[in-house]
Design a protein around this motif. Structure first.
Motif, short mmCIF file in Angstrom:
data_model
loop_
_atom_site.label_atom_id
_atom_site.label_comp_id
_atom_site.label_asym_id
_atom_site.label_seq_id
_atom_site.Cartn_x
_atom_site.Cartn_y
_atom_site.Cartn_z
N GLY A 1 0.77 -1.23 0.00
CA GLY A 1 0.00 0.00 0.00
C GLY A 1 0.80 1.29 0.00
N VAL A 2 1.91 1.31 -0.71
CA VAL A 2 2.71 2.54 -0.75
C VAL A 2 2.17 3.48 -1.83
N PRO A 3 2.12 4.77 -1.52
CA PRO A 3 1.67 5.74 -2.53
C PRO A 3 2.73 5.92 -3.62
N HIS A 4 2.29 6.16 -4.82
CA HIS A 4 3.17 6.38 -5.98
C HIS A 4 4.24 5.29 -6.09
N PRO A 5 3.84 4.04 -6.30
CA PRO A 5 4.82 2.94 -6.26
C PRO A 5 5.88 3.01 -7.36
N GLU A 6 5.53 3.54 -8.54
CA GLU A 6 6.54 3.62 -9.60
C GLU A 6 7.68 4.55 -9.21
N GLN A 7 7.31 5.69 -8.62
CA GLN A 7 8.33 6.64 -8.17
C GLN A 7 9.23 6.02 -7.11
N LEU A 8 8.62 5.34 -6.15
CA LEU A 8 9.41 4.73 -5.08
C LEU A 8 10.30 3.62 -5.63
N ARG A 9 9.77 2.81 -6.53
CA ARG A 9 10.58 1.75 -7.12
C ARG A 9 11.78 2.33 -7.86
N ASP A 10 11.55 3.41 -8.62
CA ASP A 10 12.65 4.05 -9.34
C ASP A 10 13.67 4.65 -8.37
N ASN A 11 13.17 5.20 -7.29
CA ASN A 11 14.04 5.76 -6.26
C ASN A 11 14.89 4.66 -5.62
N ILE A 12 14.27 3.52 -5.32
CA ILE A 12 15.01 2.39 -4.75
C ILE A 12 16.06 1.91 -5.75
N ARG A 13 15.64 1.76 -7.00
CA ARG A 13 16.55 1.27 -8.04
C ARG A 13 17.77 2.19 -8.20
N THR A 14 17.50 3.49 -8.26
CA THR A 14 18.59 4.45 -8.42
C THR A 14 19.58 4.36 -7.26
N ASN A 15 19.06 4.26 -6.05
CA ASN A 15 19.94 4.20 -4.88
C ASN A 15 20.65 2.85 -4.76
N VAL A 16 20.01 1.76 -5.20
CA VAL A 16 20.67 0.46 -5.21
C VAL A 16 21.85 0.51 -6.16
N GLU A 17 21.63 1.02 -7.37
CA GLU A 17 22.72 1.11 -8.36
C GLU A 17 23.84 2.02 -7.86
N HIS A 18 23.48 3.13 -7.28
CA HIS A 18 24.48 4.05 -6.74
C HIS A 18 25.29 3.37 -5.64
N ARG A 19 24.62 2.64 -4.78
CA ARG A 19 25.29 1.96 -3.67
C ARG A 19 26.24 0.88 -4.18
N ARG A 20 25.83 0.16 -5.20
CA ARG A 20 26.68 -0.89 -5.76
C ARG A 20 27.90 -0.32 -6.48
N ASN A 21 27.72 0.83 -7.13
CA ASN A 21 28.78 1.40 -7.94
C ASN A 21 29.68 2.38 -7.20
N GLU A 22 29.39 2.70 -5.99
CA GLU A 22 30.14 3.73 -5.30
C GLU A 22 31.54 3.23 -4.94
N GLY A 23 32.46 3.55 -5.78
CA GLY A 23 33.86 3.28 -5.52
C GLY A 23 34.26 1.82 -5.53
N GLY A 24 33.39 0.94 -5.94
CA GLY A 24 33.76 -0.47 -6.00
C GLY A 24 33.91 -1.10 -4.64
N ARG A 25 33.44 -0.44 -3.60
CA ARG A 25 33.65 -0.97 -2.25
C ARG A 25 32.68 -2.09 -1.89
N VAL A 26 31.50 -2.09 -2.47
CA VAL A 26 30.49 -3.08 -2.10
C VAL A 26 30.21 -3.97 -3.30
N ARG A 27 30.53 -5.24 -3.13
CA ARG A 27 30.25 -6.23 -4.17
C ARG A 27 29.65 -7.45 -3.52
N GLU A 28 28.82 -8.12 -4.27
CA GLU A 28 28.24 -9.37 -3.81
C GLU A 28 28.41 -10.38 -4.90
N ILE A 29 28.88 -11.55 -4.53
CA ILE A 29 29.09 -12.61 -5.50
C ILE A 29 27.98 -13.63 -5.33
#
Length: 173
Positions: free
Chosen positions: A142-170
């Motif tokens: 029941g979250v309002p504006h789910p597309e916006q929130l999903r895009d926001n999550i996606r953007t921050n997930v990608e940023h977190r994964r790419n930030e300086g190569g410090r966080v990787r998961e195999i």
């Protein structure tokens, strides 16, 4: 390490309980209508006022559905979702709180479910597929504006994964 910042904060929409609210109001209205009909019938037949216990039953029949509706409203309002630039946090509970945290780099996939009723009010359910052992799938109902929130999550997930190569998961299969 960069400072953790809150990106989004919200609660589930009260619209997810709309059916329950309608049923509670209908139950209270029907109880009131039937009670008043019985009361007038009793007065006509017996020529006296209805017994006092009748009013107690009538009030209980009206108040109980309204208390149920309030309980559902408070239960929803007590849930909180927080998206930061490093993790997703979920706090659930009315009297006691249960907090779950998922590191953003553990989120693998995102799905949105929007039944017709939810689409009318622009709310939806976001399902996060994660590599977290305690929460392989996590649901945000029941979250309002789910597309916006999903895009926001996606953007921050990608940023977190790419930030300086410090966080990787195999992933091993």
């Amino acid at each position: 390490m960069d400072q953790e910042q809150t990106i989004w904060k919200g609660t589930p929409s009260q619209y997810i309980n709309l059916k329950a609210y309608i049923l509670c109001v209908l139950a209270a209205a029907v109880t009131l209508f039937v009670s008043l009909s019985i009361q007038s019938e009793y007065t006509e037949r017996h020529g006296e006022d209805t017994p006092s216990y009748f009013f107690i039953l009538m009030i209980a029949g009206v108040i109980i559905p309204l208390v149920i509706a309030l309980w559902k409203a408070f239960t929803i309002k007590a849930n909180e979702y927080i998206l930061t630039n490093q993790r997703f946090i979920s706090k659930v509970g009315l009297f006691g709180k249960h907090t779950d945290e998922i590191e953003l780099y553990r989120i693998k996939d995102y799905h949105i479910e929007q039944p017709f009723f939810f689409r009318l009010f622009n709310i939806g359910t976001i399902i996060l597929e994660t590599s977290d052992r305690t929460h392989p799938t996590y649901t945000l109902r029941g979250v309002p504006h789910p597309e916006q929130l999903r895009d926001n999550i996606r953007t921050n997930v990608e940023h977190r994964r790419n930030e300086g190569g410090r966080v990787r998961e195999i992933e091993m299969t």
